[in-house]
Scaffold this active site. Sequence first.
Site, PDB file in Angstrom:
ATOM      1  CG  ASP A  94      -2.131   0.937   0.995  1.00 36.04           C
ATOM      2  OD1 ASP A  94      -2.168   1.637  -0.037  1.00 36.04           O
ATOM      3  OD2 ASP A  94      -3.018   0.997   1.873  1.00 36.04           O
ATOM      4  CG  ASP A 268      -5.763  -5.330   2.340  1.00 40.69           C
ATOM      5  OD1 ASP A 268      -6.418  -4.612   1.571  1.00 40.69           O
ATOM      6  OD2 ASP A 268      -5.331  -4.908   3.438  1.00 40.69           O
ATOM      7  CB  CYS A 306     -11.012 -25.950  10.239  1.00 41.44           C
ATOM      8  SG  CYS A 306      -9.471 -25.228   9.631  1.00 41.44           S
ATOM      9  CB  CYS A 308      -5.940 -25.446   9.385  1.00 36.49           C
ATOM     10  SG  CYS A 308      -6.101 -25.011  11.131  1.00 36.49           S
ATOM     11  CB  CYS A 311      -8.598 -27.549  13.101  1.00 30.79           C
ATOM     12  SG  CYS A 311      -9.132 -25.845  13.393  1.00 30.79           S
ATOM     13  CG  HIS A 337      -8.378 -21.604  12.774  1.00 27.49           C
ATOM     14  ND1 HIS A 337      -8.935 -22.702  12.156  1.00 27.49           N
ATOM     15  CD2 HIS A 337      -9.395 -20.716  12.959  1.00 27.49           C
ATOM     16  CE1 HIS A 337     -10.229 -22.496  11.982  1.00 27.49           C
ATOM     17  NE2 HIS A 337     -10.537 -21.307  12.467  1.00 27.49           N
TER      18      HIS A 337
END
Length: 374
Positions: A94, A268, A306, A308, A311, A337
Amino acid sequence: MPAITYELIKTCKQTGARLGKVHTPHGTFETPIFMPVGTLATVKTMSPEELEQMNAKIILSNTYHLWLRPGEDIVEEAGGLHKFMNWDGAILTDSGGFQVFSLSDLRQIEEQGVHFRNHISGEKLFLSPEKAMQIQNSLGSDIMMAFDECPPYPATFDYMKQSVERTSRWAERCLTAHDRPDVQGLFGIVQGGEYEELRKQSARDLTSMDFAGYAVGGLSVGEPKDIMNKVLDFTTPLLPDNKARYLMGVGSPDSLIDGAIRGIDMFDCVLPTRIARNGTCMTSEGRLVVRNAKFARDFTPLDHNCDCHVCRNYTRAYIRHLIKSNETFGFRLTTYHNLYFLLKLMEQVREAIKEDRLGDFREEFFEQYGFNKP
Ligand code: GUN
Ligand code: ZN
């Protein structure tokens, strides 16, 4: 070849959302996509290896912060931001426009640029379109953002009109000052607040200039969600089909889906990483405040749906204990997560676009997440 190109693959028959690809000097990514925020050349608490593991393709960093510390000259000496932080994926920076307005004290806007005080040292500084381009050229990000003004919400029509016109003049100066168009793409930022006439004027001005992509700025600044959706409804159709569209600062699951439905390709937000450090998780059943006492003996994962790394291996009770004890590892687990959750959500959005069922997906997701509750 320009540094950044957008390839439209298809649009969802149910919603009009776009499935596409953005090609950058540091790889190609599919859109719609979420970009984790790494303001100070680090996505807080995550290693680049972990970002890669969760399948992040592009991260965001900030001109303003890296200019103040460590200084873009040091990053350049290191061989650029990718080498400095050991991240080989794409990076978007940015421009500092937004940060000057949100973080610094005593700012004074002039035609040449903005005078303000460093929020760390109190030192007097000046940021201009030319300076923002020079810094981003030194950082070597794949996607640079034009230096714009993001007025607070609400702003009067008259103020917004002056601001939009100045942002257009600044945009022209950014294109002129950009030194490395062969290896870095520059995106323009459409402003205009909630005013349709001004969004039109801003989009007309900016699309007449040769930017590599276009952002919609000035949203998620405190306005109600239906205003954001309304602004997107009349703004994204003004942008060219053959370039990427980026909605700045948006990262709640519902807004990601609703933005994609309105033709946005990139998003974002600090939300997933910020709330993670405060013990809040995004799950398929809504937000979960894992700090809460009710999870003290809950030996199930953060999100039952989830897959991931967190998890699969850690429990709510353990993560709650870490966070209550201010242990760094707890913040790492919730951050991992949350980012995984949003990256996976966008993967599901892309899959739904492929199969022309993003409208159905939205309904199911909203129902399960609890957005449809009164
Ligand atoms: N981040 C969130 N909104 C904005 C915006 O309007 N302009 C810039 N430069 N950054 C943003
Ligand atoms: Zn998880």
